[in-house]
Scaffold this motif. Structure first.
Motif, PDB file in Angstrom:
ATOM      1  N   ASP B 102       0.846  -1.192   0.000  1.00  0.00           N
ATOM      2  CA  ASP B 102       0.000   0.000   0.000  1.00  0.00           C
ATOM      3  C   ASP B 102       0.887   1.249   0.000  1.00  0.00           C
ATOM      4  O   ASP B 102       0.539   2.274  -0.574  1.00  0.00           O
ATOM      5  CB  ASP B 102      -0.889   0.022   1.249  1.00  0.00           C
ATOM      6  CG  ASP B 102      -1.786  -1.209   1.309  1.00  0.00           C
ATOM      7  OD1 ASP B 102      -2.479  -1.449   0.312  1.00  0.00           O
ATOM      8  OD2 ASP B 102      -1.768  -1.914   2.338  1.00  0.00           O
ATOM      9  N   VAL B 103       1.996   1.100   0.713  1.00  0.00           N
ATOM     10  CA  VAL B 103       2.945   2.222   0.806  1.00  0.00           C
ATOM     11  C   VAL B 103       4.348   1.664   0.610  1.00  0.00           C
ATOM     12  O   VAL B 103       4.676   0.610   1.146  1.00  0.00           O
ATOM     13  CB  VAL B 103       2.874   2.903   2.198  1.00  0.00           C
ATOM     14  CG1 VAL B 103       3.872   4.053   2.276  1.00  0.00           C
ATOM     15  CG2 VAL B 103       1.473   3.385   2.502  1.00  0.00           C
ATOM     16  N   GLN B 116       9.426   4.511  -8.018  1.00  0.00           N
ATOM     17  CA  GLN B 116       8.449   5.230  -8.865  1.00  0.00           C
ATOM     18  C   GLN B 116       8.080   4.399 -10.095  1.00  0.00           C
ATOM     19  O   GLN B 116       6.914   4.263 -10.453  1.00  0.00           O
ATOM     20  CB  GLN B 116       9.050   6.561  -9.314  1.00  0.00           C
ATOM     21  CG  GLN B 116       8.937   7.650  -8.259  1.00  0.00           C
ATOM     22  CD  GLN B 116       9.343   8.987  -8.814  1.00  0.00           C
ATOM     23  OE1 GLN B 116      10.420   9.108  -9.409  1.00  0.00           O
ATOM     24  NE2 GLN B 116       8.493   9.991  -8.647  1.00  0.00           N
ATOM     25  N   ASN B 125       0.066   2.476 -10.428  1.00  0.00           N
ATOM     26  CA  ASN B 125       0.008   3.726  -9.653  1.00  0.00           C
ATOM     27  C   ASN B 125      -0.848   3.613  -8.393  1.00  0.00           C
ATOM     28  O   ASN B 125      -1.352   4.608  -7.893  1.00  0.00           O
ATOM     29  CB  ASN B 125      -0.511   4.892 -10.508  1.00  0.00           C
ATOM     30  CG  ASN B 125       0.523   5.335 -11.516  1.00  0.00           C
ATOM     31  OD1 ASN B 125       1.716   5.294 -11.229  1.00  0.00           O
ATOM     32  ND2 ASN B 125       0.085   5.711 -12.694  1.00  0.00           N
ATOM     33  N   ARG B 126      -1.010   2.372  -7.872  1.00  0.00           N
ATOM     34  CA  ARG B 126      -1.883   2.207  -6.701  1.00  0.00           C
ATOM     35  C   ARG B 126      -1.089   2.110  -5.392  1.00  0.00           C
ATOM     36  O   ARG B 126      -1.472   1.413  -4.482  1.00  0.00           O
ATOM     37  CB  ARG B 126      -2.751   0.959  -6.887  1.00  0.00           C
ATOM     38  CG  ARG B 126      -3.847   1.161  -7.932  1.00  0.00           C
ATOM     39  CD  ARG B 126      -4.614  -0.132  -8.126  1.00  0.00           C
ATOM     40  NE  ARG B 126      -5.218  -0.606  -6.891  1.00  0.00           N
ATOM     41  CZ  ARG B 126      -6.369  -0.176  -6.422  1.00  0.00           C
ATOM     42  NH1 ARG B 126      -7.054   0.744  -7.069  1.00  0.00           N
ATOM     43  NH2 ARG B 126      -6.873  -0.661  -5.297  1.00  0.00           N
ATOM     44  N   SER B 127      -0.016   2.770  -5.317  1.00  0.00           N
ATOM     45  CA  SER B 127       0.722   2.811  -4.044  1.00  0.00           C
ATOM     46  C   SER B 127       1.319   4.206  -3.887  1.00  0.00           C
ATOM     47  O   SER B 127       1.595   4.885  -4.886  1.00  0.00           O
ATOM     48  CB  SER B 127       1.846   1.784  -4.057  1.00  0.00           C
ATOM     49  OG  SER B 127       2.607   1.880  -2.889  1.00  0.00           O
ATOM     50  N   LYS B 128       1.488   4.609  -2.624  1.00  0.00           N
ATOM     51  CA  LYS B 128       2.118   5.917  -2.402  1.00  0.00           C
ATOM     52  C   LYS B 128       3.532   5.729  -1.886  1.00  0.00           C
ATOM     53  O   LYS B 128       3.931   4.640  -1.467  1.00  0.00           O
ATOM     54  CB  LYS B 128       1.264   6.750  -1.449  1.00  0.00           C
ATOM     55  CG  LYS B 128      -0.038   7.188  -2.108  1.00  0.00           C
ATOM     56  CD  LYS B 128       0.024   8.633  -2.557  1.00  0.00           C
ATOM     57  CE  LYS B 128      -1.221   8.978  -3.370  1.00  0.00           C
ATOM     58  NZ  LYS B 128      -1.348  10.413  -3.563  1.00  0.00           N
ATOM     59  N   ASP B 173       5.153  11.293  -1.393  1.00  0.00           N
ATOM     60  CA  ASP B 173       3.861  11.638  -0.798  1.00  0.00           C
ATOM     61  C   ASP B 173       4.008  12.012   0.674  1.00  0.00           C
ATOM     62  O   ASP B 173       3.110  12.599   1.265  1.00  0.00           O
ATOM     63  CB  ASP B 173       2.904  10.440  -0.920  1.00  0.00           C
ATOM     64  CG  ASP B 173       2.643  10.114  -2.375  1.00  0.00           C
ATOM     65  OD1 ASP B 173       2.115  10.974  -3.089  1.00  0.00           O
ATOM     66  OD2 ASP B 173       3.020   8.999  -2.810  1.00  0.00           O
ATOM     67  N   THR B 192       5.193  18.783   0.554  1.00  0.00           N
ATOM     68  CA  THR B 192       4.837  17.451   1.055  1.00  0.00           C
ATOM     69  C   THR B 192       4.882  17.414   2.587  1.00  0.00           C
ATOM     70  O   THR B 192       5.674  18.123   3.194  1.00  0.00           O
ATOM     71  CB  THR B 192       5.861  16.412   0.512  1.00  0.00           C
ATOM     72  OG1 THR B 192       5.964  16.594  -0.879  1.00  0.00           O
ATOM     73  CG2 THR B 192       5.440  14.987   0.820  1.00  0.00           C
ATOM     74  N   ILE B 396      -1.128   8.754   5.342  1.00  0.00           N
ATOM     75  CA  ILE B 396      -0.698   8.609   3.951  1.00  0.00           C
ATOM     76  C   ILE B 396      -1.483   7.477   3.289  1.00  0.00           C
ATOM     77  O   ILE B 396      -1.958   7.596   2.148  1.00  0.00           O
ATOM     78  CB  ILE B 396       0.818   8.300   3.877  1.00  0.00           C
ATOM     79  CG1 ILE B 396       1.640   9.444   4.482  1.00  0.00           C
ATOM     80  CG2 ILE B 396       1.263   8.016   2.430  1.00  0.00           C
ATOM     81  CD1 ILE B 396       1.598  10.734   3.733  1.00  0.00           C
ATOM     82  N   ARG B 399      -4.823   8.338   2.234  1.00  0.00           N
ATOM     83  CA  ARG B 399      -4.776   9.061   0.963  1.00  0.00           C
ATOM     84  C   ARG B 399      -4.684   8.077  -0.196  1.00  0.00           C
ATOM     85  O   ARG B 399      -5.280   8.241  -1.229  1.00  0.00           O
ATOM     86  CB  ARG B 399      -3.551   9.977   0.925  1.00  0.00           C
ATOM     87  CG  ARG B 399      -3.830  11.364   1.437  1.00  0.00           C
ATOM     88  CD  ARG B 399      -2.724  12.255   0.962  1.00  0.00           C
ATOM     89  NE  ARG B 399      -2.076  12.894   2.083  1.00  0.00           N
ATOM     90  CZ  ARG B 399      -0.873  13.400   2.070  1.00  0.00           C
ATOM     91  NH1 ARG B 399      -0.129  13.279   0.978  1.00  0.00           N
ATOM     92  NH2 ARG B 399      -0.377  14.001   3.093  1.00  0.00           N
ATOM     93  N   VAL B 400      -3.958   6.999   0.041  1.00  0.00           N
ATOM     94  CA  VAL B 400      -3.789   5.984  -0.997  1.00  0.00           C
ATOM     95  C   VAL B 400      -5.120   5.371  -1.385  1.00  0.00           C
ATOM     96  O   VAL B 400      -5.405   5.174  -2.558  1.00  0.00           O
ATOM     97  CB  VAL B 400      -2.812   4.880  -0.508  1.00  0.00           C
ATOM     98  CG1 VAL B 400      -2.784   3.705  -1.475  1.00  0.00           C
ATOM     99  CG2 VAL B 400      -1.428   5.455  -0.339  1.00  0.00           C
TER     100      VAL B 400
END
Lengths: 601, 402
Positions: B102-103, B116, B125-128, B173, B192, B396, B399-400
């Motif tokens: 998730d992060v 990245q 793009n499903r993780s921060k 993030d 940030t 965070i 937010r994800v």
């Protein structure tokens, strides 16, 4: 002598091993010893020398007590000695040179490994050097050498007496050492004597030139001498400095390196030039005395800056003043790094015949040279004192001197100071003193009227004041941390403390230190929160076997008593003792020993 | 909220030794205690690290040289570029990752580019992304490089590091940093969220055995302890402050150097060039945790001669928790400024003052802290230092999922 009278020991190792004319530091050692023996009642001031691995008493037959007499005649045997290929180094320096050399000749890639190997080996070599085998070898060599010397020496050779097996010193004695101490390995012994035998150590700092100006020395000696001064400070109770400048330089170094802040005291060196009873002059000196001359008394080395005088003379000759110039006489042995200068002087057609050198000058000859000189010069780039300036002034001579280091302290406002890097200024002043008779007389009269000569007796007197203060200084207090200073059979040493581990037996024993005569109080502190009920015996001993006090103490876990010491004793020693110790035998319970305070009453 | 967290770094944490390893290990432990699922992966930044699950082996110097002309002291930058741009290396590390995070928490900026790309290509793009800052990296790198390179080369290398670091700072993030100083600097660089989680220390147990192990090294002498890794700034700081003659200790006292800094100092010729220094140094080197606890317990004082580097020093926290006298530079106290002026904390920033303080403190009685003083130091324990991380990560993560 009273039973508890402390002795002032003068370390005369430097002068006892010296075979050449007595000058510089050797003279200081000899003169102070002689004068202090006169100032104190007989038997108080004794001499000792370093022999092998310890100090022993040094006695010399009366006729050879003053080596000054020896210095008044040239040592003809000395000139016959074959010269060595390289100058001899002290053992430590020699080992460093070997290590440095080894690192220099091995391939670059292997240097880090070799450096690490040398670092590790260093301690092993040190162990070998202090091992019994090494000592036996040294003693054997020393004995063999002594027997060779005995067959060749005259009756003035020192006689070593070493009858006692125990230490030469007793607690509270003073050991004063003002010789070439960096050449000998006894600094560590000073430290031990101070800590284990309660001997008060007095040393001397002449100058810090090897640290401040290593470029003027034979090799890179800055690290070696920094080490020396750090050790000197930590192993001394008092360091005499021969000038305010040397004192300032020493303190700066100690501050910079974080070294011990030892007490220092400036004392004036004597500047009376010895007078010979029968002044015998060589033909060379007699010839010099027939014409006007300017005198420079100093070993010929780069720091002394003979260069600027040569340049000044060259400039004056260029100006056509050759015929009116007095001779310039250098008195002193040529040293390291002046080969090119001496070659220049030898070959320069302008100054040809004007600059003379002489060495192996006797005291009588030196005095005659001083007395007859038009003026004396001293252009040194740095000095810790500058004895020749004082000697010249003491004989009423005009002095032109460099303004660096301690030199202004010697001459005050009686000397004409000149920048040692400015040959033109030296030329101008030399010419003025030479050509302007009125100016000459004014300067000379001023010196004769105002200069206060300092005798060696004055020097010794100022030293005596400090020694008297030191000797009468009572012991105040000392704290021992058992984990560092004591041993334990049944406890664990944890940093500063000793903690029992549930076993009966000797919990602690120490510190086996020397103590002066006097009355003492001793307090034993523990960590009350660690107590487990039980009991123990605490005993005070001399020489580990003579019991002077013993108490059986109950270990009380009631911590209401925590603000009181666990045990306390008061006792008196009628005379100085070499080995005092306190022992605790734990019978039962638990105890953590924290510290022991010894207080002089 | 049960989160899957992936931590990326360039050193293994199975047996942590240096500060960076210890910090990551503690963060992992903390996240797990907070109920998060944690996976650790990365690239071994040096061939000296042992193999570890989840880690790619250290790329060969030849591979790194294809990225940078001279990768000496720039291996981390070369690794950053290699794992971001080279498909083979990217895939290799990507295969090490088993969970879907998730992060992603990237400790230091080196694997930020990889992360990245991974999020974009593998996670849609499903993780921060969290950037774990341990320092102002480009400044620290420049200070290290100055010893080895001429100014132009330093500037050029520093620029590359700064580029990577600024990219992480501006693209993350969220940022976790280690000191107030760093926090202030970071907030000037980015909008940030930044959270402060200083370096801390774990409580240690002292046993009879640990004391015996320490005594083997110290020989019952009074000593000052210097614990440090062989990281060049540690060695530089030691010589900056103890060079040029060292008279601060008596003949029966020592500076014991624990950690790999000991080996670096022992093999450095400067230890012999500073008069009396070699004679006062005792090299303990890498020691067991048990021995280290014995050393910390029996030391008279702890020295922190750190003259460069940002971030905070783990060893400062350790020294504070030991309750011993401390002599530290202002730099070493970064992140622990609140302790300056307290009992037993001595600040010295010049060689002369540092050495004088050391001599003076070695002559003082052992430090004894009272109960309130002792308790005030508990804020250096890891659990307290890292406590802001849990709410930060949750924030965070929310937010994800939005």
């Amino acid at each position: 002598m009273k039973k508890n009278q402390q002795t002032i020991w003068i370390n005369v190792t430097t002068s006892a091993n010296w075979n050449r004319p007595v000058v510089g530091i050797v003279r200081v050692e000899v003169e102070l010893k002689t004068q202090l023996q006169k100032l104190y009642p007989q038997g108080i001031v004794k001499e000792c020398v370093w022999l092998g691995d310890k100090f022993v008493e040094h006695t010399v037959k009366q006729e050879s007590l003053t080596t000054t007499a020896k210095s008044q005649t040239k040592d003809s045997t000395q000139e016959k000695e074959p010269s060595l290929l390289y100058p001899v180094l002290p053992r430590r320096a020699a080992l460093e040179m070997i290590a440095q050399g080894s690192l220099s000749i091995i391939p670059v890639k292997l240097r880090p490994i070799a450096s690490r190997f040398l670092f590790i080996s260093k301690h092993k070599i040190a162990r070998i050097l202090v091992s019994s085998t090494y000592h036996k070898a040294r003693i054997w060599i020393s004995k063999a050498s002594a027997s060779i010397q005995k067959t060749t020496s005259d009756s003035s050779q020192p006689v070593i007496s070493n009858k006692k097996q125990e230490s030469l010193f007793k607690a509270g004695d003073i050991l004063m050492s003002v010789g070439l101490d960096w050449e000998y390995p006894y600094l560590a012994e000073f430290s031990r004597l101070r800590e284990a035998e309660a001997v008060k150590i007095v040393t001397c700092c002449y100058d810090l030139i090897p640290v401040l100006f290593p470029q003027y020395c034979v090799s890179d000696v800055a690290t070696r001498f920094t080490r020396y001064f750090i050790d000197l400070a930590s192993s001394s109770d008092l360091v005499f400095c021969i000038s305010k400048q040397s004192e300032k330089d020493l303190k700066n170094l100690l501050n910079k390196t974080g070294a011990a802040q030892v007490k220092t005291k400036v004392f004036p060196l004597g500047d009376n030039v010895p007078e010979a009873k029968v002044p015998e002059l060589s033909d060379e000196i007699t010839a010099i005395l027939t014409e006007p001359f300017i005198l420079f008394v100093s070993t010929i080395e780069r720091r002394k800056n003979h260069q600027v005088l040569y340049q000044a003379y060259h400039l004056l000759c260029q100006q056509g003043k050759q015929a009116q110039l007095p001779k310039l006489v250098f008195v002193g042995m040529p040293g390291w790094g002046v080969g090119e200068l001496l070659k220049d002087i030898q070959l320069d057609p302008l100054t040809q015949g004007l600059i003379l050198q002489c060495n192996h000058v006797t005291d009588a000859e030196l005095r005659s040279l001083y007395e007859s000189a038009l003026c004396c010069v001293y252009p040194s780039l740095y000095e810790g004192w500058g004895l020749p300036v004082g000697e010249a002034l003491a004989l009423g001579k005009i002095v032109l001197s460099s303004d660096r280091g301690s030199l202004p302290e010697v001459g005050g406002d009686l000397v004409t100071y000149i920048d040692p890097w400015n040959p033109a200024e030296w030329a101008a002043q030399i010419w003025r003193v030479t050509a302007d008779v009125k100016y000459q007389k004014t300067l000379s009269d001023k010196v004769k009227l105002a200069y206060q000569s300092r005798s060696w007796q004055d020097a010794a007197q100022s030293i005596k004041v400090e020694l008297d203060t030191l000797i009468s200084k009572p012991f105040t207090s000392q704290t021992f941390y058992p984990g560092y200073d004591f041993t334990s059979e049944v406890g664990q040493r944890i940093g500063p403390i000793i903690q029992s581990k549930g076993k009966a037996g000797f919990l602690f024993s120490g510190p086996n230190t020397a103590m002066s005569a006097g009355k003492y109080n001793i307090k034993v502190w523990d960590q009350a929160s660690d107590r487990e009920p039980g009991n123990c015996n605490i005993s005070l001993y001399l020489d580990s076997s003579r019991l002077i006090k013993q108490k059986n103490i109950v270990i009380d876990s009631n911590i209401e008593n925590a603000t009181l010491p666990f045990a306390e004793f008061t006792f008196e020693l009628e005379e100085a003792e070499q080995d005092f110790s306190i022992k605790c035998e734990l019978i039962s319970g638990e105890l953590t020993l924290e510290r022991i305070n010894l207080i002089g009453l | 909220m049960k989160l899957n967290i992936l931590i990326l770094c360039t050193y293994p944490i199975d047996t942590p030794r240096h500060g960076g390893q210890i910090r990551v290990k503690k963060i992992v432990d903390y996240y797990r205690q907070a109920g998060f699922q944690v996976e650790v992966a990365g690239v071994l930044g040096s061939a000296s690290y042992p193999a570890s699950v989840g880690f790619d082996p250290s790329p060969s110097i030849n591979e790194l040289a294809k990225i940078l002309d001279n990768p000496f002291l720039m291996e981390d930058v070369a690794i950053a570029k290699l794992y971001k741009a080279n498909d083979k290396y990217f895939s290799s590390l990507a295969k090490q990752i088993k969970q879907v995070p998730d992060v992603i928490h990237v400790e230091q900026p080196w694997l930020f580019g990889f992360a990245q790309r991974y999020i974009k290509e593998k996670l849609n793009n499903r993780s921060k992304l969290i950037y774990g800052s341990q320092n102002i990296e480009y400044q620290l790198k420049a200070s290290i490089l100055k010893t080895y390179f001429i100014t132009d080369e330093v500037t050029q290398r520093e620029k590359q590091v700064k580029q990577l670091e600024m990219h992480a700072i501006t693209e993350a993030d969220g940022i976790v940093c280690v000191s107030q100083h760093d926090l202030e600097w970071l907030t000037q660089q980015t909008q940030t969220s930044v959270v402060l989680a200083p370096n801390g220390v774990s409580e240690w147990n002292v046993t009879e055995q640990s004391i015996d192990e320490a005594n083997q090294i110290t020989k019952h002498q009074k000593f000052a302890l210097f614990c440090a890794s062989g990281h060049p700034p540690n060695v530089k700081g030691f010589f900056d402050l103890f060079g040029d003659g060292f008279g601060a200790m008596n003949h029966n006292e020592k500076i014991v150097i624990a950690g790999s800094a000991g080996y670096a100092i022992e093999g450095d010729e400067r230890v012999h060039q500073s008069a009396k220094l070699a004679a006062r140094v005792a090299i303990a080197g890498l020691v067991s945790d048990s021995c280290l606890s014995g050393l910390l317990h029996t030391a008279h004082c702890i020295v922190l001669p750190i003259t460069q580097g940002g971030g905070t020093n783990l060893k400062t926290a350790e020294a504070l928790w030991s309750g011993k006298h401390i002599i530290a530079t202002t730099t070493a106290m970064r992140g622990f400024e609140t302790f300056i002026g307290q009992q037993g904390i001595n600040i010295a920033d010049t060689p002369a003052i540092f050495k004088q303080q050391l001599r003076e403190i070695m002559a003082r009685p052992p430090l004894v802290l009272n109960q309130p003083e002792r308790e005030s130091r508990a804020i250096v324990l890891w659990e307290q230092c890292l406590s802001p991380l849990s709410p930060f990560m949750t924030k965070i993560a929310q937010r994800v999922t939005q």
